[in-house]
Write a protein that holds these residues in place. Sequence first.
Motif, short mmCIF file in Angstrom:
data_model
loop_
_atom_site.label_atom_id
_atom_site.label_comp_id
_atom_site.label_asym_id
_atom_site.label_seq_id
_atom_site.Cartn_x
_atom_site.Cartn_y
_atom_site.Cartn_z
N MET A 1 0.84 -1.19 0.00
CA MET A 1 0.00 0.00 0.00
C MET A 1 0.89 1.25 0.00
O MET A 1 1.89 1.31 0.69
N MET A 2 0.50 2.22 -0.79
CA MET A 2 1.30 3.43 -0.94
C MET A 2 0.95 4.44 0.14
O MET A 2 -0.20 4.59 0.54
N ILE A 3 1.96 5.13 0.62
CA ILE A 3 1.77 6.15 1.63
C ILE A 3 1.04 7.34 1.00
O ILE A 3 1.24 7.66 -0.17
N ARG A 4 0.21 7.99 1.79
CA ARG A 4 -0.63 9.06 1.29
C ARG A 4 0.17 10.22 0.69
O ARG A 4 -0.17 10.75 -0.36
N GLU A 5 1.27 10.61 1.37
CA GLU A 5 2.08 11.72 0.88
C GLU A 5 2.71 11.39 -0.48
O GLU A 5 2.84 12.25 -1.34
N ASN A 6 3.10 10.13 -0.67
CA ASN A 6 3.70 9.74 -1.93
C ASN A 6 2.70 9.81 -3.07
O ASN A 6 3.05 10.17 -4.20
N ARG A 7 1.44 9.45 -2.79
CA ARG A 7 0.40 9.58 -3.82
C ARG A 7 0.20 11.03 -4.22
O ARG A 7 0.04 11.34 -5.39
N TRP A 8 0.21 11.94 -3.23
CA TRP A 8 0.06 13.36 -3.53
C TRP A 8 1.21 13.86 -4.38
O TRP A 8 1.01 14.61 -5.33
N LYS A 9 2.42 13.44 -4.02
CA LYS A 9 3.59 13.88 -4.79
C LYS A 9 3.53 13.34 -6.22
O LYS A 9 3.83 14.07 -7.17
N MET A 10 3.12 12.09 -6.38
CA MET A 10 3.03 11.51 -7.72
C MET A 10 1.96 12.22 -8.54
O MET A 10 2.17 12.51 -9.72
N LEU A 11 0.82 12.53 -7.93
CA LEU A 11 -0.24 13.24 -8.63
C LEU A 11 0.19 14.65 -9.01
O LEU A 11 -0.09 15.12 -10.11
N ASP A 12 0.92 15.31 -8.12
CA ASP A 12 1.42 16.65 -8.40
C ASP A 12 2.41 16.62 -9.55
O ASP A 12 2.35 17.45 -10.46
N ASN A 13 3.32 15.65 -9.56
CA ASN A 13 4.28 15.53 -10.66
C ASN A 13 3.57 15.21 -11.97
O ASN A 13 3.95 15.72 -13.03
N PHE A 14 2.53 14.39 -11.91
CA PHE A 14 1.75 14.06 -13.11
C PHE A 14 1.09 15.30 -13.68
O PHE A 14 1.12 15.53 -14.90
N LYS A 15 0.51 16.14 -12.83
CA LYS A 15 -0.15 17.36 -13.28
C LYS A 15 0.87 18.33 -13.88
O LYS A 15 0.58 19.00 -14.87
N ARG A 16 2.06 18.41 -13.29
CA ARG A 16 3.08 19.30 -13.83
C ARG A 16 3.55 18.83 -15.20
O ARG A 16 3.78 19.64 -16.11
N LYS A 17 3.70 17.52 -15.39
CA LYS A 17 4.10 16.99 -16.69
C LYS A 17 3.00 17.24 -17.73
O LYS A 17 3.29 17.59 -18.88
N LEU A 18 1.74 17.07 -17.33
CA LEU A 18 0.63 17.35 -18.25
C LEU A 18 0.60 18.82 -18.65
O LEU A 18 0.34 19.15 -19.81
N PHE A 19 0.89 19.69 -17.69
CA PHE A 19 0.90 21.12 -18.00
C PHE A 19 1.98 21.43 -19.03
O PHE A 19 1.75 22.16 -20.00
N LEU A 20 3.18 20.88 -18.83
CA LEU A 20 4.27 21.14 -19.76
C LEU A 20 3.96 20.58 -21.15
O LEU A 20 4.33 21.16 -22.17
N LYS A 21 3.27 19.45 -21.17
CA LYS A 21 2.94 18.82 -22.44
C LYS A 21 1.91 19.64 -23.22
O LYS A 21 2.01 19.77 -24.45
N ASN A 22 0.91 20.20 -22.54
CA ASN A 22 -0.20 20.88 -23.21
C ASN A 22 -0.12 22.39 -23.14
O ASN A 22 -1.07 23.07 -23.54
N GLU A 23 0.97 22.94 -22.63
CA GLU A 23 1.06 24.39 -22.44
C GLU A 23 0.99 25.14 -23.77
O GLU A 23 0.21 26.08 -23.93
#
Length: 103
Positions: A1-23
């Motif tokens: 099971m993944m720790i809650r903070e790690n999920r938040w960090k992964m989701l934040d990094n995913f959103k940042r990559k999506l932003f760079l891709k679609n900017e």
Amino acid sequence: MMIRENRWKMLDNFKRKLFLKNELKRIILTSLIKNTNVPLHNRYFAFYNKSKLIRASSLNQQKNRCVATGRIWSTVKNTRLSRFNFRTESNNGHLPGFKRASW
């Protein structure tokens, strides 16, 4: 099971990559929508394509999270650390350019 903070960090990094891709696409579509010299059907088509972009790729969807803990509130912008981690790291001398105030 993944720790809650790690999920938040992964989701934040995913959103940042999506932003760079679609900017660039988002900027072009926005400029087409606002340009009144472009025919109306092209502007509408640009508006439709912009509405189909992933909402998480927007800059507004990103949070300033602490790199160490994933905490949202009270993060220092320069270091991307929460105030607790910033204080301990600066007191230990791990952050160059920061030191305890003494007068």
